[in-house]
Design a protein around this motif. Structure first.
Motif, PDB file in Angstrom:
ATOM      1  N   SER A  95     -42.258 -19.021 -45.292  1.00 39.12           N
ATOM      2  CA  SER A  95     -41.384 -19.458 -45.951  1.00 39.12           C
ATOM      3  C   SER A  95     -41.970 -20.267 -46.487  1.00 39.12           C
ATOM      4  CB  SER A  95     -39.845 -20.222 -45.353  1.00 39.12           C
ATOM      5  OG  SER A  95     -39.604 -18.976 -44.861  1.00 39.12           O
ATOM      6  N   LYS A  96     -42.952 -21.051 -46.345  1.00 39.99           N
ATOM      7  CA  LYS A  96     -43.678 -21.971 -47.418  1.00 39.99           C
ATOM      8  C   LYS A  96     -44.064 -21.889 -49.175  1.00 39.99           C
ATOM      9  CE  LYS A  96     -44.164 -25.504 -43.745  1.00 39.99           C
ATOM     10  NZ  LYS A  96     -44.632 -26.062 -42.752  1.00 39.99           N
ATOM     11  N   GLY A  97     -44.148 -22.311 -49.375  1.00 43.01           N
ATOM     12  CA  GLY A  97     -44.587 -22.059 -51.299  1.00 43.01           C
ATOM     13  C   GLY A  97     -46.125 -21.383 -51.146  1.00 43.01           C
ATOM     14  N   HIS A  98     -46.971 -21.915 -50.189  1.00 40.97           N
ATOM     15  CA  HIS A  98     -48.698 -21.622 -50.372  1.00 40.97           C
ATOM     16  C   HIS A  98     -48.474 -20.095 -49.673  1.00 40.97           C
ATOM     17  CE1 HIS A  98     -48.039 -23.579 -46.231  1.00 40.97           C
ATOM     18  NE2 HIS A  98     -49.441 -22.639 -45.638  1.00 40.97           N
ATOM     19  N   ALA A  99     -47.580 -20.083 -48.047  1.00 38.09           N
ATOM     20  CA  ALA A  99     -47.671 -18.847 -47.665  1.00 38.09           C
ATOM     21  C   ALA A  99     -46.525 -17.696 -48.634  1.00 38.09           C
ATOM     22  CB  ALA A  99     -47.010 -19.343 -45.781  1.00 38.09           C
ATOM     23  N   ARG A 100     -45.745 -17.897 -48.662  1.00 36.15           N
ATOM     24  CA  ARG A 100     -45.255 -16.327 -50.192  1.00 36.15           C
ATOM     25  C   ARG A 100     -45.914 -16.326 -50.974  1.00 36.15           C
ATOM     26  NH1 ARG A 100     -41.688 -20.777 -50.740  1.00 36.15           N
ATOM     27  NH2 ARG A 100     -41.469 -20.290 -52.653  1.00 36.15           N
ATOM     28  N   ASP A 101     -46.839 -17.321 -51.196  1.00 37.48           N
ATOM     29  CA  ASP A 101     -47.763 -16.785 -52.543  1.00 37.48           C
ATOM     30  C   ASP A 101     -48.870 -15.840 -51.558  1.00 37.48           C
ATOM     31  OD1 ASP A 101     -49.086 -17.146 -55.238  1.00 37.48           O
ATOM     32  OD2 ASP A 101     -50.482 -18.257 -53.828  1.00 37.48           O
ATOM     33  N   THR A 102     -49.260 -15.970 -50.496  1.00 34.21           N
ATOM     34  CA  THR A 102     -50.375 -15.001 -50.582  1.00 34.21           C
ATOM     35  C   THR A 102     -49.955 -13.781 -49.749  1.00 34.21           C
ATOM     36  OG1 THR A 102     -51.399 -16.932 -49.390  1.00 34.21           O
ATOM     37  CG2 THR A 102     -51.654 -14.875 -47.831  1.00 34.21           C
ATOM     38  N   ILE A 103     -48.366 -13.976 -49.001  1.00 34.77           N
ATOM     39  CA  ILE A 103     -47.948 -12.421 -49.031  1.00 34.77           C
ATOM     40  C   ILE A 103     -47.737 -12.051 -50.367  1.00 34.77           C
ATOM     41  CG2 ILE A 103     -45.596 -11.989 -48.221  1.00 34.77           C
ATOM     42  CD1 ILE A 103     -45.279 -13.996 -46.935  1.00 34.77           C
ATOM     43  N   ARG A 104     -47.290 -13.114 -50.885  1.00 36.22           N
ATOM     44  CA  ARG A 104     -47.068 -11.213 -53.016  1.00 36.22           C
ATOM     45  C   ARG A 104     -48.315 -11.007 -53.192  1.00 36.22           C
ATOM     46  NH1 ARG A 104     -48.806 -12.983 -57.327  1.00 36.22           N
ATOM     47  NH2 ARG A 104     -49.028 -15.636 -56.146  1.00 36.22           N
ATOM     48  N   ARG A 105     -49.474 -12.107 -53.098  1.00 37.01           N
ATOM     49  CA  ARG A 105     -50.736 -11.542 -53.387  1.00 37.01           C
ATOM     50  C   ARG A 105     -51.472 -10.651 -52.889  1.00 37.01           C
ATOM     51  NH1 ARG A 105     -54.357 -14.898 -52.818  1.00 37.01           N
ATOM     52  NH2 ARG A 105     -52.866 -17.229 -52.096  1.00 37.01           N
ATOM     53  N   SER A 106     -50.795 -10.217 -51.389  1.00 35.65           N
ATOM     54  CA  SER A 106     -51.086  -9.329 -50.491  1.00 35.65           C
ATOM     55  C   SER A 106     -50.434  -8.114 -50.667  1.00 35.65           C
ATOM     56  CB  SER A 106     -51.761  -9.604 -48.530  1.00 35.65           C
ATOM     57  OG  SER A 106     -50.410 -10.753 -48.820  1.00 35.65           O
ATOM     58  N   LEU A 107     -50.106  -7.948 -50.755  1.00 33.46           N
ATOM     59  CA  LEU A 107     -48.777  -7.104 -50.758  1.00 33.46           C
ATOM     60  C   LEU A 107     -47.929  -6.340 -52.354  1.00 33.46           C
ATOM     61  CD1 LEU A 107     -46.753  -7.538 -47.466  1.00 33.46           C
ATOM     62  CD2 LEU A 107     -48.426  -5.558 -47.953  1.00 33.46           C
ATOM     63  N   THR A 108     -48.941  -7.704 -53.641  1.00 39.06           N
ATOM     64  CA  THR A 108     -48.473  -6.787 -54.345  1.00 39.06           C
ATOM     65  C   THR A 108     -47.296  -5.592 -55.464  1.00 39.06           C
ATOM     66  OG1 THR A 108     -49.754  -8.949 -55.831  1.00 39.06           O
ATOM     67  CG2 THR A 108     -48.577  -7.424 -57.182  1.00 39.06           C
ATOM     68  N   GLY A 109     -48.283  -4.809 -54.884  1.00 39.78           N
ATOM     69  CA  GLY A 109     -48.011  -3.156 -55.310  1.00 39.78           C
ATOM     70  C   GLY A 109     -46.679  -2.844 -53.800  1.00 39.78           C
ATOM     71  N   TRP A 110     -46.629  -3.653 -53.132  1.00 40.88           N
ATOM     72  CA  TRP A 110     -45.651  -3.163 -52.455  1.00 40.88           C
ATOM     73  C   TRP A 110     -44.217  -3.633 -52.590  1.00 40.88           C
ATOM     74  CZ3 TRP A 110     -41.804  -5.454 -49.620  1.00 40.88           C
ATOM     75  CH2 TRP A 110     -40.924  -4.308 -48.453  1.00 40.88           C
ATOM     76  N   PHE A 111     -44.095  -4.769 -53.053  1.00 42.38           N
ATOM     77  CA  PHE A 111     -43.580  -5.593 -53.942  1.00 42.38           C
ATOM     78  C   PHE A 111     -42.906  -4.848 -54.767  1.00 42.38           C
ATOM     79  CE2 PHE A 111     -44.820  -8.916 -51.061  1.00 42.38           C
ATOM     80  CZ  PHE A 111     -43.430  -9.183 -49.922  1.00 42.38           C
ATOM     81  N   GLU A 112     -43.799  -4.485 -56.410  1.00 32.67           N
ATOM     82  CA  GLU A 112     -42.938  -4.258 -57.018  1.00 32.67           C
ATOM     83  C   GLU A 112     -42.626  -3.083 -56.580  1.00 32.67           C
ATOM     84  OE1 GLU A 112     -46.391  -4.261 -60.302  1.00 32.67           O
ATOM     85  OE2 GLU A 112     -45.501  -6.198 -60.401  1.00 32.67           O
ATOM     86  N   ARG A 113     -42.843  -2.103 -56.226  1.00 36.57           N
ATOM     87  CA  ARG A 113     -42.284  -0.819 -56.300  1.00 36.57           C
ATOM     88  C   ARG A 113     -40.804  -0.869 -55.281  1.00 36.57           C
ATOM     89  NH1 ARG A 113     -47.391   0.767 -53.996  1.00 36.57           N
ATOM     90  NH2 ARG A 113     -46.585   0.918 -52.201  1.00 36.57           N
ATOM     91  N   GLN A 114     -41.154  -1.584 -54.860  1.00 35.35           N
ATOM     92  CA  GLN A 114     -38.714  -1.904 -53.741  1.00 35.35           C
ATOM     93  C   GLN A 114     -38.760  -3.053 -54.920  1.00 35.35           C
ATOM     94  OE1 GLN A 114     -38.406  -0.581 -51.285  1.00 35.35           O
ATOM     95  NE2 GLN A 114     -40.617   0.373 -51.226  1.00 35.35           N
ATOM     96  N   GLN A 115     -39.424  -3.966 -55.371  1.00 34.35           N
ATOM     97  CA  GLN A 115     -38.223  -4.818 -56.504  1.00 34.35           C
ATOM     98  C   GLN A 115     -37.797  -5.472 -56.148  1.00 34.35           C
ATOM     99  OE1 GLN A 115     -37.666  -4.272 -60.297  1.00 34.35           O
ATOM    100  NE2 GLN A 115     -39.885  -4.146 -59.899  1.00 34.35           N
ATOM    101  N   ALA A 116     -38.580  -6.404 -54.492  1.00 37.34           N
ATOM    102  CA  ALA A 116     -38.307  -6.846 -54.140  1.00 37.34           C
ATOM    103  C   ALA A 116     -39.319  -8.940 -53.498  1.00 37.34           C
ATOM    104  CB  ALA A 116     -38.034  -6.227 -52.202  1.00 37.34           C
ATOM    105  N   LEU A 117     -38.704  -9.693 -53.591  1.00 38.67           N
ATOM    106  CA  LEU A 117     -40.252 -10.937 -53.469  1.00 38.67           C
ATOM    107  C   LEU A 117     -39.530 -11.359 -52.013  1.00 38.67           C
ATOM    108  CD1 LEU A 117     -37.276 -12.966 -55.352  1.00 38.67           C
ATOM    109  CD2 LEU A 117     -38.815 -11.569 -56.154  1.00 38.67           C
ATOM    110  N   PRO A 118     -40.948 -11.692 -52.103  1.00 39.20           N
ATOM    111  CA  PRO A 118     -41.095 -12.391 -50.452  1.00 39.20           C
ATOM    112  C   PRO A 118     -40.389 -12.734 -49.994  1.00 39.20           C
ATOM    113  CG  PRO A 118     -43.257 -12.874 -51.620  1.00 39.20           C
ATOM    114  CD  PRO A 118     -41.718 -12.478 -52.962  1.00 39.20           C
ATOM    115  N   MET A 119     -39.487 -13.753 -50.343  1.00 40.87           N
ATOM    116  CA  MET A 119     -38.700 -14.599 -49.556  1.00 40.87           C
ATOM    117  C   MET A 119     -37.614 -13.910 -49.170  1.00 40.87           C
ATOM    118  SD  MET A 119     -37.997 -17.806 -48.637  1.00 40.87           S
ATOM    119  CE  MET A 119     -38.485 -19.475 -50.001  1.00 40.87           C
ATOM    120  N   GLU A 120     -37.236 -12.836 -49.602  1.00 40.18           N
ATOM    121  CA  GLU A 120     -36.443 -11.092 -49.450  1.00 40.18           C
ATOM    122  C   GLU A 120     -36.630 -10.742 -47.985  1.00 40.18           C
ATOM    123  OE1 GLU A 120     -33.607  -9.088 -52.167  1.00 40.18           O
ATOM    124  OE2 GLU A 120     -35.965  -9.285 -52.930  1.00 40.18           O
ATOM    125  N   LEU A 121     -38.071 -10.600 -47.977  1.00 46.77           N
ATOM    126  CA  LEU A 121     -38.350 -10.219 -47.169  1.00 46.77           C
ATOM    127  C   LEU A 121     -38.251 -10.406 -45.486  1.00 46.77           C
ATOM    128  CD1 LEU A 121     -40.751  -7.387 -45.774  1.00 46.77           C
ATOM    129  CD2 LEU A 121     -42.318  -8.469 -46.314  1.00 46.77           C
TER     130      LEU A 121
END
Length: 562
Positions: A95-121
């Motif tokens: 849940s820390k900033g650097h980890a969420r940023d890594t999650i966002r970058r590695s799963l960008t396509g999936w997040f944008e298709r779901q219109q979801a956020l790393p913190m939500e996941l």
């Protein structure tokens, strides 16, 4: 779990044997435990666990791998033998900033298709279920992160993947377990965010619980724009009590930071922008907290609300994220104003002045200077220079446009390159023809060259380039003097010698002659007149003495200026 889902465990006992189904389980945790026990029994073997979905309508199974372990999955270790040292050790670390940023970058396509956020996941069993059902996206994300981590450490990819998989499994198990046991905090209907945050702070005091409640609230917001509005409403309804307020504010700030990290999230925030320049201007207003700026007039209401929050000193993590996005946009090779080079130059200058004044730890001055230096170099591409000079009416305007560009460039190398364009224009045959034999009056042409020279000397060109440009303008002026004999006509005119000497010096003082040989020629002619027989005779007369004093004064002023 639903009745149409089960987990199958496959085993490969060694490198030469084939994969075989070991068994099936109803529970995820049970299947993972079985896989680990098989790995303990078969040291050279491999295991794989797949989640099997049965489609009642189509009467077919769909298989999604959720765990892999053993040599077969990762390949043999050859070069690196060090241990992986991940920055995250426990699910809470994700849940820390650097980890969420890594999650966002590695799963960008999936997040944008779901219109979801790393913190939500990280706080929603519903989203985790969707991610696992999406196929191999989670595995590919782990592989991408592992490869990147292994490149900067002494650990091999196998070791990093194993640690990442262990961490992922711990996190997923916790989310599923909390969901089964109803320990994921829900967002009660009828309560505003201040009440929910206060209740959690007073009873639980864990950010995990509040983040889960926020994820539950955001579940009904299908688009990034809706999530943005919901989060800003939360930011507007924070608890009154100081500690509870800070507790709630930090979590809202983190959620908004996640949203800004996505292109689709930024588009929801900034609205439709006509070009890169408009995007950068709106980001700058957000970073400065300038909610009343004209540039935000056509932006969505949420942009103004966020700018006001930032202006009030809130959303610090969000402001830092905006600064990073702003730098990345500035570093792009695209033009700010593709339709007009003059607008491009004006906007780049205004932005440089504004942002350098706003520079701080979130927006370092050295990064800004580097970005604007690169942007300046693109203004000096031949096609950009051609566009700039396209509407110049004559060589004088071409020189004027080029010299005006210098004030808008950053970087010594760029200014030296611009000096090359100016030298080339000054040396062109059409430029000499225009100034020496053109339709304008000689004194007017000389005044234009003098003005250009003064502008060059005021500029911040490298010293060598500055001297060369000043000399080139002086030489062009000298050609005008040689062709038109203006100074010769003044020197040999019918007026008294001292009056002629004064006239020559006043021409220079009035800015009609470039510094250098042109100025020295006028001074030399004035001195000849002063020392001539007629000049000496006039100097002895009562009317001549004040003229001599004025000539000496003019000579002193010109020498000081030179």
């Amino acid at each position: 779990m639903a009745e149409d889902v089960h987990y199958e465990v496959f085993l490969k006992k060694n490198e030469k044997s084939g994969w075989a189904l070991h068994g099936a389980c109803k529970e995820r945790d049970e299947s993972i435990k079985v896989a680990h026990s098989l790995l303990a029994q078969h040291k050279s073997g491999s295991v794989r666990v797949s989640k099997e979905y049965f489609n009642n309508g189509e009467r077919t199974f769909r298989s999604v791998p959720i765990f892999e372990g053993g040599a077969e999955a990762f390949g043999k270790v050859k070069d690196k033998t060090g241990d992986a040292a991940l920055p995250c050790f426990a699910p809470d670390d994700l849940s820390k900033g650097h980890a969420r940023d890594t999650i966002r970058r590695s799963l960008t396509g999936w997040f944008e298709r779901q219109q979801a956020l790393p913190m939500e996941l990280l706080h929603s069993a519903h989203l985790v279920e969707k991610l696992e059902a999406s196929g191999t996206e989670l595995q590919h994300a782990v592989q991408k992160v592992a490869v990147a981590s292994a490149q900067t450490s002494d650990a091999n990819v196998q070791t990093v993947v194993k640690q990442l998989n262990d961490l992922v499994q711990l996190s997923l198990n916790r989310i599923y377990k909390d969901a089964r046991e109803n320990r994921l905090q829900t967002y009660p209907k009828g309560k505003d965010f201040a009440q929910v945050a206060s209740d959690i702070h007073n009873s639980d005091a864990r950010g995990y619980a509040l983040r889960a409640a926020m994820a539950d609230r955001l579940k009904s917001s299908r688009k990034y724009g809706d999530k943005l509005e919901t989060l800003l409403e939360m930011a507007d309804t924070l608890p009154v009590e100081e500690k509870a307020r800070e507790f709630a504010h930090n979590e809202v700030d983190a959620y908004l930071t996640d949203l800004i990290g996505f292109d689709a999230g930024r588009e929801a925030l900034l609205g439709k922008c006509n070009d890169l320049g408009e995007t950068v201007i709106r980001l700058t207003c957000l970073y400065d907290g300038d909610h009343g700026a004209e540039a935000l007039g056509m932006a969505p209401r949420s942009a103004k609300r966020m700018a006001q929050k930032i202006g009030d000193g809130d959303l610090g993590e969000c402001r830092t994220a905006i600064a990073q996005v702003l730098l990345k946009e500035l570093e792009k090779p695209k033009r700010l104003r593709p339709s007009s080079i003059r607008e491009e130059i004006r906007l780049a200058r205004d932005l440089a002045q504004k942002l350098v004044m706003s520079a701080d730890a979130a927006l370092p001055a050295d990064r800004l200077i580097k970005a604007f230096t690169a942007r300046s170099s693109r203004l000096l591409q031949p096609e950009a220079i051609d566009e700039l000079l396209r509407y110049a009416r004559d060589p004088n305007e071409e020189i004027e446009f080029l010299l005006g560009l210098e004030e808008n460039l950053v970087g010594e190398g760029n200014k030296s390159k611009l000096a090359g364009y100016v030298r080339s224009t000054l040396g062109a045959n059409k430029t000499e023809t225009h100034f020496v034999r053109g339709p304008g009056k000689p004194l007017e042409a000389l005044s234009q060259l003098t003005a250009h020279q003064a502008r060059v000397l005021r500029g911040s060109y490298p010293e060598r380039d500055k001297n060369e440009l000043a000399t080139a303008l002086d030489q062009l002026g000298l050609k005008i003097l040689d062709t038109t004999n203006i100074l010769c006509a003044v020197e040999k005119g019918p007026r008294p010698a001292l009056d002629r000497a004064q006239a020559l010096l006043k021409l220079a003082q009035a800015g009609a002659l470039p510094k250098g040989e042109c100025l020295r020629d006028a001074q030399a002619r004035a001195m000849r007149l002063l020392k001539s027989e007629m000049g000496l005779k006039e100097a002895q007369s009562p009317d001549g003495r004040p003229k001599v004093q004025q000539i000496q004064q003019l000579m002193s002023q010109l020498n000081t200026a030179a």
